[in-house]
Design a protein around this motif. Structure first.
Motif, PDB file in Angstrom:
ATOM      1  N   HIS A  47       0.992  -1.258  -0.015  1.00  0.00           N
ATOM      2  CA  HIS A  47       0.085   0.034   0.033  1.00  0.00           C
ATOM      3  C   HIS A  47       0.917   1.174   0.160  1.00  0.00           C
ATOM      4  O   HIS A  47       1.727   1.445   0.928  1.00  0.00           O
ATOM      5  CB  HIS A  47      -0.952  -0.082   1.275  1.00  0.00           C
ATOM      6  CG  HIS A  47      -1.799   1.335   1.332  1.00  0.00           C
ATOM      7  ND1 HIS A  47      -2.861   1.060   0.449  1.00  0.00           N
ATOM      8  CD2 HIS A  47      -1.737   2.461   1.878  1.00  0.00           C
ATOM      9  CE1 HIS A  47      -3.494   2.436   0.531  1.00  0.00           C
ATOM     10  NE2 HIS A  47      -2.631   3.150   1.743  1.00  0.00           N
ATOM     11  N   GLY A  48       0.894   2.087  -1.068  1.00  0.00           N
ATOM     12  CA  GLY A  48       1.624   3.472  -1.086  1.00  0.00           C
ATOM     13  C   GLY A  48       2.502   3.095  -2.180  1.00  0.00           C
ATOM     14  O   GLY A  48       3.005   4.392  -2.565  1.00  0.00           O
ATOM     15  N   VAL A  49       2.708   2.040  -2.733  1.00  0.00           N
ATOM     16  CA  VAL A  49       3.513   1.873  -3.868  1.00  0.00           C
ATOM     17  C   VAL A  49       2.785   1.967  -5.083  1.00  0.00           C
ATOM     18  O   VAL A  49       1.982   0.956  -5.500  1.00  0.00           O
ATOM     19  CB  VAL A  49       4.568   0.638  -3.844  1.00  0.00           C
ATOM     20  CG1 VAL A  49       5.619   0.603  -4.915  1.00  0.00           C
ATOM     21  CG2 VAL A  49       5.441   0.945  -2.426  1.00  0.00           C
ATOM     22  N   GLY A  50       3.057   2.736  -6.205  1.00  0.00           N
ATOM     23  CA  GLY A  50       2.454   2.558  -7.385  1.00  0.00           C
ATOM     24  C   GLY A  50       3.436   2.454  -8.565  1.00  0.00           C
ATOM     25  O   GLY A  50       4.462   2.429  -8.302  1.00  0.00           O
ATOM     26  N   PRO A  51       2.944   2.476  -9.763  1.00  0.00           N
ATOM     27  CA  PRO A  51       3.630   1.987 -10.991  1.00  0.00           C
ATOM     28  C   PRO A  51       4.755   3.471 -11.066  1.00  0.00           C
ATOM     29  O   PRO A  51       5.862   3.063 -11.658  1.00  0.00           O
ATOM     30  CB  PRO A  51       2.631   2.155 -12.299  1.00  0.00           C
ATOM     31  CG  PRO A  51       1.235   2.230 -11.544  1.00  0.00           C
ATOM     32  CD  PRO A  51       1.438   2.695  -9.995  1.00  0.00           C
ATOM     33  N   LYS A  52       4.594   4.534 -10.604  1.00  0.00           N
ATOM     34  CA  LYS A  52       5.516   5.583 -10.778  1.00  0.00           C
ATOM     35  C   LYS A  52       6.771   5.205  -9.842  1.00  0.00           C
ATOM     36  O   LYS A  52       7.875   5.328 -10.466  1.00  0.00           O
ATOM     37  CB  LYS A  52       4.895   7.009 -10.669  1.00  0.00           C
ATOM     38  CG  LYS A  52       5.879   8.004 -10.596  1.00  0.00           C
ATOM     39  CD  LYS A  52       5.349   9.530 -10.426  1.00  0.00           C
ATOM     40  CE  LYS A  52       6.538  10.368 -10.549  1.00  0.00           C
ATOM     41  NZ  LYS A  52       5.955  11.762 -10.120  1.00  0.00           N
ATOM     42  N   ALA A  53       6.412   4.800  -8.794  1.00  0.00           N
ATOM     43  CA  ALA A  53       7.404   4.411  -7.742  1.00  0.00           C
ATOM     44  C   ALA A  53       8.210   3.353  -8.474  1.00  0.00           C
ATOM     45  O   ALA A  53       9.493   3.360  -8.326  1.00  0.00           O
ATOM     46  CB  ALA A  53       6.806   4.033  -6.292  1.00  0.00           C
ATOM     47  N   VAL A  54       7.569   2.311  -8.881  1.00  0.00           N
ATOM     48  CA  VAL A  54       8.432   1.259  -9.466  1.00  0.00           C
ATOM     49  C   VAL A  54       9.317   1.452 -10.527  1.00  0.00           C
ATOM     50  O   VAL A  54      10.204   1.238 -10.851  1.00  0.00           O
ATOM     51  CB  VAL A  54       7.398   0.114  -9.685  1.00  0.00           C
ATOM     52  CG1 VAL A  54       8.157  -1.156 -10.542  1.00  0.00           C
ATOM     53  CG2 VAL A  54       6.723  -0.590  -8.598  1.00  0.00           C
ATOM     54  N   ARG A  55       8.797   2.526 -11.483  1.00  0.00           N
ATOM     55  CA  ARG A  55       9.344   2.877 -12.494  1.00  0.00           C
ATOM     56  C   ARG A  55      10.813   3.557 -12.186  1.00  0.00           C
ATOM     57  O   ARG A  55      11.736   3.232 -12.686  1.00  0.00           O
ATOM     58  CB  ARG A  55       8.611   3.681 -13.474  1.00  0.00           C
ATOM     59  CG  ARG A  55       9.495   4.296 -14.668  1.00  0.00           C
ATOM     60  CD  ARG A  55       8.609   5.312 -15.454  1.00  0.00           C
ATOM     61  NE  ARG A  55       7.772   6.343 -14.867  1.00  0.00           N
ATOM     62  CZ  ARG A  55       8.683   7.392 -14.389  1.00  0.00           C
ATOM     63  NH1 ARG A  55       9.589   7.636 -14.345  1.00  0.00           N
ATOM     64  NH2 ARG A  55       7.785   8.248 -13.674  1.00  0.00           N
ATOM     65  N   ILE A  56      10.651   4.173 -11.303  1.00  0.00           N
ATOM     66  CA  ILE A  56      11.824   5.072 -10.569  1.00  0.00           C
ATOM     67  C   ILE A  56      12.623   4.095  -9.777  1.00  0.00           C
ATOM     68  O   ILE A  56      13.695   4.111 -10.110  1.00  0.00           O
ATOM     69  CB  ILE A  56      11.373   6.334  -9.425  1.00  0.00           C
ATOM     70  CG1 ILE A  56      10.579   7.266 -10.208  1.00  0.00           C
ATOM     71  CG2 ILE A  56      12.672   6.927  -8.735  1.00  0.00           C
ATOM     72  CD1 ILE A  56       9.894   8.104  -9.213  1.00  0.00           C
ATOM     73  N   LEU A  57      12.158   3.037  -9.323  1.00  0.00           N
ATOM     74  CA  LEU A  57      12.968   2.070  -8.551  1.00  0.00           C
ATOM     75  C   LEU A  57      13.660   1.281  -9.578  1.00  0.00           C
ATOM     76  O   LEU A  57      15.066   0.853  -9.621  1.00  0.00           O
ATOM     77  CB  LEU A  57      12.258   1.114  -7.779  1.00  0.00           C
ATOM     78  CG  LEU A  57      11.768   1.805  -6.443  1.00  0.00           C
ATOM     79  CD1 LEU A  57      10.570   0.923  -5.605  1.00  0.00           C
ATOM     80  CD2 LEU A  57      12.685   2.043  -5.394  1.00  0.00           C
ATOM     81  N   ASN A  58      13.121   1.058 -10.851  1.00  0.00           N
ATOM     82  CA  ASN A  58      13.791   0.239 -12.104  1.00  0.00           C
ATOM     83  C   ASN A  58      14.763   1.166 -12.576  1.00  0.00           C
ATOM     84  O   ASN A  58      15.880   0.349 -13.025  1.00  0.00           O
ATOM     85  CB  ASN A  58      12.777   0.127 -12.989  1.00  0.00           C
ATOM     86  CG  ASN A  58      12.120  -1.389 -13.161  1.00  0.00           C
ATOM     87  OD1 ASN A  58      13.092  -2.412 -12.753  1.00  0.00           O
ATOM     88  ND2 ASN A  58      11.099  -1.705 -13.169  1.00  0.00           N
ATOM     89  N   GLU A  59      14.588   2.285 -12.680  1.00  0.00           N
ATOM     90  CA  GLU A  59      15.802   3.206 -13.318  1.00  0.00           C
ATOM     91  C   GLU A  59      16.854   3.304 -12.549  1.00  0.00           C
ATOM     92  O   GLU A  59      18.191   2.936 -12.676  1.00  0.00           O
ATOM     93  CB  GLU A  59      15.183   4.552 -13.435  1.00  0.00           C
ATOM     94  CG  GLU A  59      14.289   4.800 -14.630  1.00  0.00           C
ATOM     95  CD  GLU A  59      13.507   5.891 -14.658  1.00  0.00           C
ATOM     96  OE1 GLU A  59      13.787   6.931 -13.973  1.00  0.00           O
ATOM     97  OE2 GLU A  59      12.592   6.178 -15.454  1.00  0.00           O
TER      98      GLU A  59
END
Length: 72
Positions: A47-59
């Motif tokens: 809860h609190g982690v969305g697609p944008k956060a995952v994209r930033i983490l991936n980068e």
């Protein structure tokens, strides 16, 4: 991981926003290397982690030549 240990360890995560950072740290993830043990889908379930956060983490992972675990 208890709160005392989290407070004494440095959090090494990119700027993904407070809710996502809080979700990761509450789940025990305080650095990028730990994220190589979990899949994107597992992180998205927090809860609190969305697609944008995952994209930033991936980068950020790619910059260190790391990646999320592969879906099995």
């Amino acid at each position: 991981m208890d709160n005392i240990n989290k407070a004494t360890q440095e959090i090494d995560l990119p700027n993904i926003g407070k809710p996502a950072t809080r979700a990761l740290t509450n789940a025990g993830y305080i650095n990028l290397a730990q994220l190589t043990q979990v899949t994107e889908l597992e992180i998205l379930k927090l809860h609190g982690v969305g697609p944008k956060a995952v994209r930033i983490l991936n980068e950020a992972l790619k910059e260190k030549q790391l990646s999320f675990a592969k879906n099995s």
